[in-house]
Motif scaffolding. Structure first.
Motif, short mmCIF file in Angstrom:
data_model
loop_
_atom_site.label_atom_id
_atom_site.label_comp_id
_atom_site.label_asym_id
_atom_site.label_seq_id
_atom_site.Cartn_x
_atom_site.Cartn_y
_atom_site.Cartn_z
N PRO A 4 26.13 64.02 -55.41
CA PRO A 4 27.45 64.97 -56.34
C PRO A 4 27.15 64.77 -57.80
CG PRO A 4 28.45 63.96 -54.21
CD PRO A 4 27.07 63.09 -54.43
N ALA A 5 27.12 63.45 -58.19
CA ALA A 5 27.25 63.25 -59.64
C ALA A 5 25.80 63.80 -60.18
CB ALA A 5 27.26 61.81 -60.05
N LEU A 8 26.34 67.54 -60.51
CA LEU A 8 27.29 68.06 -61.55
C LEU A 8 26.52 67.90 -62.76
CD1 LEU A 8 29.98 68.58 -62.63
CD2 LEU A 8 30.62 66.14 -62.57
N ALA A 11 24.18 70.74 -63.38
CA ALA A 11 24.83 72.11 -63.55
C ALA A 11 25.34 71.87 -65.00
CB ALA A 11 26.09 72.23 -62.74
N MET A 12 25.88 70.91 -65.49
CA MET A 12 26.46 70.97 -66.79
C MET A 12 25.28 71.29 -67.85
SD MET A 12 29.24 67.92 -66.66
CE MET A 12 29.45 67.96 -68.32
N ASP A 46 35.79 69.46 -70.74
CA ASP A 46 35.05 68.46 -70.27
C ASP A 46 35.67 67.12 -70.56
OD1 ASP A 46 33.34 69.98 -69.20
OD2 ASP A 46 31.59 69.67 -70.47
#
Length: 95
Positions: A4-5, A8, A11-12, A46
């Motif tokens: 998951p990290a 993310l 995606a960022m 963020d």
């Protein structure tokens, strides 16, 4: 790194690259300002989210500082760009 990290982070990265490209290639002042504003808002968002929601409380201040630093850097760069083009506050610009 947990999946998951990693997702993310990717995606960022895509988001930041897309906004950065828009900032660089924008020919119109309003488009450049809008792209810069999007980047600043995204980075400050963020900073708030990472600073309050990361599972590791010790990592929160560091992550918030990095994200907030990028937001501040983009804001300063946007202002500098406006001034360098003669469109900053207080300048007289004639077409």
């Amino acid at each position: 790194m947990p999946a998951p990290a990693a997702l993310l982070i990717r995606a960022m990265g895509v988001r930041d690259a897309a906004i950065g490209i828009a900032m660089i290639v924008a020919k119109d002042r309003s488009v450049r300002r809008a792209a810069t504003a999007c980047r600043v808002v995204a980075d400050l968002g963020d900073a708030v989210l990472f600073g309050t929601q990361l599972p590791d409380p010790a990592a929160r201040p560091k992550a918030a500082a990095v994200a907030g630093g990028w937001g501040a850097l983009c804001a300063v760069a946007g202002l500098a760009s406006e001034r360098a083009r003669g469109r900053g506050t207080g300048s007289l610009h004639m077409k």
